[in-house]
Write a protein that holds these residues in place. Structure first.
Motif, PDB file in Angstrom:
ATOM      1  N   LEU A 105     -25.247   7.921 -49.865  1.00  0.00           N
ATOM      2  CA  LEU A 105     -26.037   9.157 -49.847  1.00  0.00           C
ATOM      3  C   LEU A 105     -25.179  10.357 -49.469  1.00  0.00           C
ATOM      4  CD1 LEU A 105     -29.473   8.162 -48.247  1.00  0.00           C
ATOM      5  CD2 LEU A 105     -29.074   8.993 -50.567  1.00  0.00           C
ATOM      6  N   ASP A 106     -24.230  10.141 -48.557  1.00  0.00           N
ATOM      7  CA  ASP A 106     -23.335  11.222 -48.143  1.00  0.00           C
ATOM      8  C   ASP A 106     -22.483  11.723 -49.308  1.00  0.00           C
ATOM      9  OD1 ASP A 106     -24.248  11.135 -45.548  1.00  0.00           O
ATOM     10  OD2 ASP A 106     -22.666   9.788 -44.837  1.00  0.00           O
ATOM     11  N   LYS A 107     -22.215  10.845 -50.263  1.00  0.00           N
ATOM     12  CA  LYS A 107     -21.327  11.193 -51.371  1.00  0.00           C
ATOM     13  C   LYS A 107     -22.067  11.804 -52.552  1.00  0.00           C
ATOM     14  CE  LYS A 107     -17.970   7.571 -50.215  1.00  0.00           C
ATOM     15  NZ  LYS A 107     -17.311   6.323 -50.672  1.00  0.00           N
ATOM     16  N   ILE A 108     -23.382  11.775 -52.531  1.00  0.00           N
ATOM     17  CA  ILE A 108     -24.143  12.345 -53.644  1.00  0.00           C
ATOM     18  C   ILE A 108     -24.121  13.869 -53.559  1.00  0.00           C
ATOM     19  CG2 ILE A 108     -26.427  12.575 -54.698  1.00  0.00           C
ATOM     20  CD1 ILE A 108     -27.017   9.729 -53.913  1.00  0.00           C
ATOM     21  N   GLN A 109     -23.510  14.481 -54.526  1.00  0.00           N
ATOM     22  CA  GLN A 109     -23.442  15.936 -54.603  1.00  0.00           C
ATOM     23  C   GLN A 109     -23.810  16.369 -56.016  1.00  0.00           C
ATOM     24  OE1 GLN A 109     -22.879  17.988 -52.105  1.00  0.00           O
ATOM     25  NE2 GLN A 109     -22.435  16.377 -50.599  1.00  0.00           N
ATOM     26  N   PRO A 110     -24.588  17.432 -56.133  1.00  0.00           N
ATOM     27  CA  PRO A 110     -24.941  17.904 -57.483  1.00  0.00           C
ATOM     28  C   PRO A 110     -23.716  18.414 -58.226  1.00  0.00           C
ATOM     29  CG  PRO A 110     -25.633  19.489 -55.814  1.00  0.00           C
ATOM     30  CD  PRO A 110     -25.172  18.266 -55.069  1.00  0.00           C
ATOM     31  N   LYS A 111     -23.559  17.959 -59.451  1.00  0.00           N
ATOM     32  CA  LYS A 111     -22.454  18.420 -60.285  1.00  0.00           C
ATOM     33  C   LYS A 111     -22.967  19.546 -61.180  1.00  0.00           C
ATOM     34  CE  LYS A 111     -20.392  13.804 -60.378  1.00  0.00           C
ATOM     35  NZ  LYS A 111     -20.014  12.642 -61.227  1.00  0.00           N
ATOM     36  N   PRO A 112     -22.486  20.747 -60.963  1.00  0.00           N
ATOM     37  CA  PRO A 112     -23.003  21.876 -61.748  1.00  0.00           C
ATOM     38  C   PRO A 112     -22.639  21.744 -63.222  1.00  0.00           C
ATOM     39  CG  PRO A 112     -21.081  22.540 -60.467  1.00  0.00           C
ATOM     40  CD  PRO A 112     -21.429  21.159 -60.018  1.00  0.00           C
TER      41      PRO A 112
END
Length: 255
Positions: A105-112
Motif C-alpha cells: 500500500l505504501d508503494k501505490i502511487q498514482p501515475k499521471p
C-alpha cells in the motif's frame, strides 16, 4: 493481538480511502475494505462512508476498534483502483500477511497520464463526435482545436488547484469562444455542431454514473453528494458557454 488489530484497521481504512479518493463507487469501497479485513484475520469489518470521511470498525476476539479519516477527492485514476483491488485479492489467497500488505500500500502511487496524449485524445474524441453528428471536415477541425485548447486550459487550472467550478467555467468559456467562431463567421456545414461538441470534455460522466449506482445500491448520502457535485460542475460549464456566446454576440444556439 490489539496492536495487530490496530495495524489491520489502519490498512482497511487506507484501502477505503484510496478507492474512494480515486473514483470507485461506494459499494465496491465497502466490499474491498471488508474483504481485506477478513482476509487478514478480523472477525468482522464495518465500513461507513460519508462525502467527507470514512469510518472503519474491526472486531476480533470481542475487541472493537474504530477509526475515522478525512476524505479528499483526487480525481479519477483507475490504475490506483486496480492495484488496490489486486492487492486485496492477493491477501485473500493468503499470499501476503498484513506487513506485506502495508508495504505494498505504501508503494501505490498514482501515475499521471501524459498531458499531451490526453489533450490529443480528448480533441480527437470531440472531433469524432462532431463528425458523427454530421459535421464536415472544417467543423471537425474546429472542434478538435477548441476542445484541445480547452483541455490544455483545464489541465493548467487543475494543476494550480483552482476551484472545480472555476475550472469548468473557464474551460467552457475558452472552448466555446474558439468553436463559436465557426457560427459567428459561418464556417463549415453546421457551425452549431462545433459549439456542442467542443465542450463534451466537461460532461461529468463518472460522477453521474457513480451517483446513480450509489443510490440504487442504498448509499443514498454518497449518491446525492456525487450527483450534487456533477450538477454544480455542469452549471459551471453552462456559465462558461453563456459568457462565450455573450462575448461573440451569438443570440441563438440549438441543434
Amino acid at each position: 493481538m490489539k496492536n495487530i488489530q490496530r495495524e489491520i484497521t489502519k490498512l482497511c481504512i487506507r484501502t477505503a480511502l484510496l478507492l474512494l479518493q480515486y473514483g470507485t463507487e461506494s459499494a465496491v469501497v465497502v466490499q474491498m475494505t471488508t474483504r481485506l479485513g477478513k482476509a487478514l484475520g478480523m472477525e468482522s469489518v464495518e465500513c461507513v462512508l460519508t462525502p467527507n470521511a470514512v469510518v472503519v470498525t474491526t472486531i476480533v476476539d470481542g475487541h472493537c476498534l474504530t477509526t475515522a479519516r478525512n476524505n479528499v477527492d483526487h480525481g479519477i485514476n483507475m490504475q490506483v483502483v486496480t492495484e488496490v483491488q489486486q492487492l486485496v485479492i492477493i491477501a485473500e489467497h493468503h499470499l501476503y500477511d498484513w506487513r506485506q500488505v502495508r508495504d505494498k500500500l505504501d508503494k501505490i502511487q498514482p501515475k499521471p497520464y501524459n498531458p499531451y496524449v490526453v489533450i490529443f485524445m480528448v480533441g480527437l474524441s470531440c472531433a469524432s463526435f462532431a463528425h458523427l453528428a454530421g459535421g464536415d471536415a472544417m467543423i471537425s477541425l474546429i472542434t478538435f482545436i477548441a476542445s484541445s485548447v480547452g483541455m490544455f486550459v483545464r489541465q493548467m487550472l487543475t494543476k494550480r488547484h483552482f476551484n472545480a467550478i472555476i475550472v469548468f467555467s473557464v474551460t467552457a468559456l475558452v472552448a466555446s469562444l474558439i468553436s463559436g467562431m465557426a457560427q459567428k463567421y459561418q464556417l463549415g456545414n453546421d457551425p452549431q455542431i462545433a459549439l456542442a461538441s467542443s465542450v463534451l470534455l466537461l460532461v461529468p460522466g463518472f460522477p453521474l454514473v457513480n451517483s446513480l449506482s450509489d443510490i440504487l445500491k442504498g448509499y443514498i448520502s454518497m449518491g446525492i453528494a456525487r450527483w450534487s457535485l456533477a450538477t454544480v460542475l455542469t452549471f459551471g460549464a453552462c456559465l462558461g458557454i453563456v459568457f462565450a456566446l455573450g462575448i461573440l454576440h451569438i443570440t441563438h444556439w440549438g441543434i
